[in-house]
Scaffold this active site. Structure first.
Site, PDB file in Angstrom:
ATOM      1  N   LYS A  95      46.517  38.114  47.972  1.00  0.00           N
ATOM      2  CA  LYS A  95      46.168  38.618  46.647  1.00  0.00           C
ATOM      3  C   LYS A  95      45.817  40.093  46.821  1.00  0.00           C
ATOM      4  O   LYS A  95      44.837  40.440  47.481  1.00  0.00           O
ATOM      5  CB  LYS A  95      44.990  37.864  46.038  1.00  0.00           C
ATOM      6  CG  LYS A  95      44.644  38.382  44.640  1.00  0.00           C
ATOM      7  CD  LYS A  95      43.380  37.762  44.082  1.00  0.00           C
ATOM      8  CE  LYS A  95      43.045  38.387  42.730  1.00  0.00           C
ATOM      9  NZ  LYS A  95      41.713  37.977  42.236  1.00  0.00           N
ATOM     10  N   GLY A 156      34.405  39.282  36.238  1.00  0.00           N
ATOM     11  CA  GLY A 156      33.048  38.773  36.108  1.00  0.00           C
ATOM     12  C   GLY A 156      32.398  38.973  34.759  1.00  0.00           C
ATOM     13  O   GLY A 156      31.217  38.664  34.594  1.00  0.00           O
ATOM     14  N   ALA A 182      40.626  37.134  36.007  1.00  0.00           N
ATOM     15  CA  ALA A 182      39.477  37.971  35.650  1.00  0.00           C
ATOM     16  C   ALA A 182      39.110  37.858  34.174  1.00  0.00           C
ATOM     17  O   ALA A 182      39.962  37.907  33.292  1.00  0.00           O
ATOM     18  CB  ALA A 182      39.702  39.443  36.002  1.00  0.00           C
ATOM     19  N   GLY A 183      37.812  37.688  33.937  1.00  0.00           N
ATOM     20  CA  GLY A 183      37.279  37.688  32.585  1.00  0.00           C
ATOM     21  C   GLY A 183      37.178  36.334  31.925  1.00  0.00           C
ATOM     22  O   GLY A 183      36.545  36.203  30.873  1.00  0.00           O
ATOM     23  N   ASN A 204      36.496  32.280  38.952  1.00  0.00           N
ATOM     24  CA  ASN A 204      35.473  32.292  39.982  1.00  0.00           C
ATOM     25  C   ASN A 204      34.077  32.363  39.361  1.00  0.00           C
ATOM     26  O   ASN A 204      33.312  31.406  39.373  1.00  0.00           O
ATOM     27  CB  ASN A 204      35.708  33.448  40.947  1.00  0.00           C
ATOM     28  CG  ASN A 204      34.753  33.467  42.130  1.00  0.00           C
ATOM     29  OD1 ASN A 204      34.875  34.275  43.031  1.00  0.00           O
ATOM     30  ND2 ASN A 204      33.779  32.566  42.191  1.00  0.00           N
ATOM     31  N   THR A 205      33.746  33.511  38.775  1.00  0.00           N
ATOM     32  CA  THR A 205      32.392  33.739  38.273  1.00  0.00           C
ATOM     33  C   THR A 205      31.933  32.656  37.304  1.00  0.00           C
ATOM     34  O   THR A 205      30.812  32.149  37.408  1.00  0.00           O
ATOM     35  CB  THR A 205      32.301  35.113  37.590  1.00  0.00           C
ATOM     36  OG1 THR A 205      32.592  36.139  38.551  1.00  0.00           O
ATOM     37  CG2 THR A 205      30.909  35.345  37.017  1.00  0.00           C
TER      38      THR A 205
END
EC number: 2.8.1.10
Length: 256
Positions: A95, A156, A182-183, A204-205
């Site tokens: 990645k 995040g 992301a987001g 993830n977050t």
């Protein structure tokens, strides 16, 4: 079934390894998510030791590792990190992340394209994290990237699909898998991405910082499955006008 380069995945949910309270909780959440591809920041791992607190449980879990170059600020730094990862982990999957500004963590389009082209020539399977720019995504595809990973919102931020209009264009024109990265903050964001036509999402977050990461991972798994099923079912078209689901006058005539 999702195919990227030389691998196939049953799950359309990819996960990360950052921000978890413990390695044990990380593994439990990954298992609950059903994810088969897990990103791993090279800067957080001791590559000299396979009993590393993060690396060892991931190897034991049997997931496919996707090392990332998070922390790299230039193409040269990212290429160096990629070469270290391939040597240490024995994988040519990568990645690609290049974000020079630590505050916003937005990907550098110029350095990303430069690094992607070089890494593909070196035999890497490159999955670049990039802005939701249809032109850039097409260029990344043209230099040989195995997939593109446009952002939904800043890393995040949990803001969801703030780039929805651009993501729709990217998905429509892509001939490689599109992974929204992301987001994504709640499961409904993930479902929406799959409904739009994205091939997968990376989360993830939103999982790691939840009060119950394992439960949240389960919720994301179900949301991704629901979004994919909804797309395959082919939803009805949107309409400006109402359309009754039951007769409006027939029953009155029958009673007359």
């Amino acid at each position: 079934m999702l195919r990227i380069a030389d691998k196939t995945f049953d799950s359309h949910l990819f996960t990360g390894t950052g921000k978890f309270a413990s390695s044990q909780l990380m593994v439990e959440a990954i298992r609950a998510s059903g994810s088969q591809l897990v990103t791993l920041a090279m800067k957080r791992v001791d590559l000299r030791q396979h009993n590393d607190a993060i690396l060892a449980p991931l190897i034991e879990a049997g997931v496919t590792l996707l090392p990332n170059t998070s922390g790299a600020k230039t193409a040269e730094e990212a290429i160096f990190a990629a070469q270290l990862a391939r040597e240490a982990l024995g994988t040519h999957w990568l990645k690609l992340e290049i974000h020079p500004d630590a505050r916003w963590l937005l990907p550098d389009p110029i350095e990303t394209l430069k690094a992607a082209e070089a890494l593909v020539k070196q035999g890497f399977v490159v999955l670049p994290y990039c802005g939701a720019d249809p032109v850039l995504c097409k260029r990344l595809e043209e230099v040989g990237c195995a997939a593109v990973m446009p952002l939904g919102a800043p890393i995040g931020s949990n803001q969801g699909l703030e780039t929805k209009a651009m993501l729709e264009i990217i998905i429509q024109q892509a001939t490689v898998p599109v992974v929204v990265d992301a987001g994504i903050g709640v499961p409904s964001h993930a479902a929406q991405a799959l409904e739009m036509g994205a091939d997968a999402v990376l989360v993830n977050t939103a999982i790691a910082v939840a009060d119950d990461p394992v439960m949240m991972a389960t919720a994301f798994r179900l949301a991704v499955e629901a979004g994919l099923l909804a797309r395959q079912a082919v939803p009805g078209n949107r309409s400006t006008y109402a359309s009754a689901t039951s007769p409006l006058t027939g029953f009155l005539e029958a009673l007359a």
